[in-house]
Design a protein around this motif. Structure first.
Motif, PDB file in Angstrom:
ATOM      1  N   CYS A  23       0.837  -1.194   0.000  1.00 31.71           N
ATOM      2  CA  CYS A  23       0.000   0.000   0.000  1.00 31.71           C
ATOM      3  C   CYS A  23       0.878   1.253   0.000  1.00 31.71           C
ATOM      4  O   CYS A  23       1.792   1.389   0.818  1.00 31.71           O
ATOM      5  N   CYS A  26      -0.526   3.413   3.443  1.00 35.84           N
ATOM      6  CA  CYS A  26      -0.169   3.029   4.816  1.00 35.84           C
ATOM      7  C   CYS A  26       1.108   2.186   4.882  1.00 35.84           C
ATOM      8  O   CYS A  26       1.606   1.907   5.967  1.00 35.84           O
ATOM      9  N   CYS A  37      -6.015  -2.232  -0.538  1.00 38.39           N
ATOM     10  CA  CYS A  37      -5.287  -2.535   0.699  1.00 38.39           C
ATOM     11  C   CYS A  37      -6.276  -3.053   1.749  1.00 38.39           C
ATOM     12  O   CYS A  37      -7.258  -2.382   2.061  1.00 38.39           O
ATOM     13  N   CYS A  40      -6.193  -0.483   5.079  1.00 43.12           N
ATOM     14  CA  CYS A  40      -6.761   0.873   5.118  1.00 43.12           C
ATOM     15  C   CYS A  40      -7.763   1.126   4.006  1.00 43.12           C
ATOM     16  O   CYS A  40      -8.371   2.188   3.953  1.00 43.12           O
ATOM     17  N   SER A  42      -7.238   1.620   0.861  1.00 40.64           N
ATOM     18  CA  SER A  42      -6.737   2.420  -0.258  1.00 40.64           C
ATOM     19  C   SER A  42      -6.593   1.569  -1.526  1.00 40.64           C
ATOM     20  O   SER A  42      -6.278   0.380  -1.468  1.00 40.64           O
TER      21      SER A  42
HETATM   22 ZN   LIG Z   1      -3.168   0.654   3.240  1.00 41.73          ZN
END
Ligand SMILES: [Zn+2]
Lengths: 131, 366
Positions: A23, A26, A37, A40, A42
């Protein structure tokens, strides 16, 4: 029928090459690889091939077999912390349970998993062995 | 928003029922319900909790099939599958439908057959809840539980005798339960003489998978009074789900149980938890706050798993959560035929085999 070529082909990153998603938001890894991800949410993730080197955090000797894995019994299953900081659960081969210890350094290797008796397809997957 | 009640429950003994399939097991509980209610009201919805139907009986569309089998024509039907947490998921759906007023009366039935095939075939199916890499590399859930057990012993300085305490208590509870699969007492020797499944985890650390069915009527206040003289209210259901991580806290259990017990303003003493393995029992007790981290099995709370739990009442896959709900209903209604505790409230925690999904339910007698 348990195995088909498309399943194995589209899983080649996870099964043969130890590719994870990293990611960019993060910094954490998700394995098996995917486009979002897991930590998080993303979608700014890149695919990264992991080094395959790590150490054994814990392991178990398994006697309960599944169809197609009879010849591998007993099977050592380890919790392995890879260099990149990600922890995965995977088979450990080429070592006896007496020789294996917590902290043993291991490296990924490609090995046979099982065959499908109905269509003859053989599936391979990476496992780990002591360095 | 309607209040939601349980107005009846019926279950079969958990066992190897070679003479009964999914249909027959379900029908036994369907008849059982009709024989015990004050007035039979045709449900407008049937929810079937089942995890392995296609694996063991080559059967799909169980919602529709079991509705037809029991002559419940023209109603709304579902089959719910979320691994071994299917029972909890079905309860959540039933509660939501009645609470919202969409349904008035829901029949929730859990049914599972696991003893027709050799264990290696069934282990293959149980392993399908794991991630893709784990499944295709040949891992099974017992090995992951064994790794959790190792981590637990290391962190808290325990040996395997600590885990033996769980099956000893569960078997002792099951002796009094006529619906239990393994109605015999065991001691530490029995535990140590049982086979190692995945070291250090033994057979007696594992829930005893077998066949069973349980059915519960979930309904609104108006119909509850017609069906039963002693309906029990479902105060709340809370659900949470996380990806499995090799850690000694189960966040799904922690979230869902604290949410639902906050509604009650306290923690019920009578509770059924999903002890797929002794280590999972410890993690559920600790993550829910029922016990302290690192010592749950040294001092197992009295009202936990009076049925004998998955270990000894038995582990009928996706039907397990419906058994738990029926057991707590019977405890509060004072009709449970096994070991009993008195209380005004009770709870269940229905989870998957490794605790990554959790459905917590609180029941109260009003
Ligand atoms: Zn992440």
């Amino acid at each position: 029928m348990r195995l088909t070529p498309p399943i194995l082909w589209r899983s080649k990153g996870s099964f043969y090459q130890l590719v994870a998603s990293k990611c960019e938001e993060c910094g954490k890894f998700t394995f098996p690889v995917q486009s979002v991800c897991m930590h998080c949410g993303s979608s700014k993730v890149i695919q990264e091939k992991l080094s395959g080197r790590g150490k054994v955090v814990s392991f178990t000797v398994n006697y309960q077999h599944r169809t197609g894995f009879e010849k591998e019994m007993p099977q050592i299953i380890g919790l392995i912390e890879l260099e990149e900081g990600i922890t995965i659960t995977a088979p450990i081969v080429e070592v006896s349970p007496d020789e294996l210890k917590e902290g043993t350094e291991v490296t990924a290797c490609l090995r046979r998993a099982r065959a499908d008796s109905t269509n003859g397809l053989i599936q391979y997957i990476f496992k780990f062995r002591p360095v | 928003m309607s209040k939601v009640y349980i107005a009846g429950a019926s279950m079969t003994k958990v066992d190897r029922h070679y003479d009964m399939g999914i249909n027959e097991l379900y029908l036994e509980t369907f008849q059982g319900l009709r024989n015990t209610v004050k007035e039979w009201i045709k449900p407008d919805t049937l929810i079937v909790a089942n995890t392995y139907g296609e694996a063991v009986e080559n059967s799909l569309a169980l919602g529709e099939k079991l509705a037809s089998t029991s002559s419940l024509q023209g109603i709304r039907t579902f089959r719910v599958e979320n691994g071994d947490a299917s029972g909890g998921a079905a309860i959540d759906l039933a509660f939501t439908l009645v609470k919202s007023g969409v349904s008035k009366t829901v029949l929730v039935s859990g049914v599972e057959k696991t003893s027709d095939y050799p264990s290696k075939y069934m282990t293959e199916f149980y392993s399908k809840t794991l991630n893709k890499y784990e499944f295709y590399s040949g891992i099974n859930p017992a090995s992951i539980a064994a790794l959790m057990m190792n981590m637990y012993m290391k962190k808290y300085g325990k040996d395997s005798s600590y885990f033996a305490k769980w099956p000893i208590r569960m078997h002792s509870n099951a002796v009094e339960n006529p619906y239990a699969y393994l109605k015999f007492k065991i001691d530490e020797n029995t535990y140590y003489n049982s086979q190692v499944i995945s070291s250090p985890l033994r057979l007696f650390d594992s829930g005893a998978r077998a066949d069973g069915a349980a059915s519960v009527i979930v309904t609104d206040e108006e119909n509850a009074r017609k069906i039963s003289d002693s309906p029990i209210e479902i105060l709340g259901v809370s659900t949470s789900s996380y990806c499995y991580q090799p850690e000694l806290t189960l966040p799904a259990v922690k979230d869902s149980f604290s949410n639902v017990t906050n509604k009650l303003g306290g923690v019920p003493k009578i509770i059924e938890i999903h002890d797929s393995y002794s280590i999972l029992a410890a993690l559920v007790l600790e993550s829910s706050g029922l016990s302290k981290y690192g010592s749950s099995l040294d001092d197992i709370p009295d009202g936990v798993n009076l049925s004998g739990g998955l270990k000894a009442r038995g582990y009928p896959g996706g039907a397990t959560g419906i058994y738990q709900l029926g057991e707590i209903y019977m405890q509060l209604a004072g009709t449970f035929p096994g070991k009993r505790e008195t209380g005004e409230s009770g709870a269940i925690i229905s989870t998957g085999e490794l605790g990554s999904s959790a459905y917590s339910v609180v029941l109260v007698r009003k």
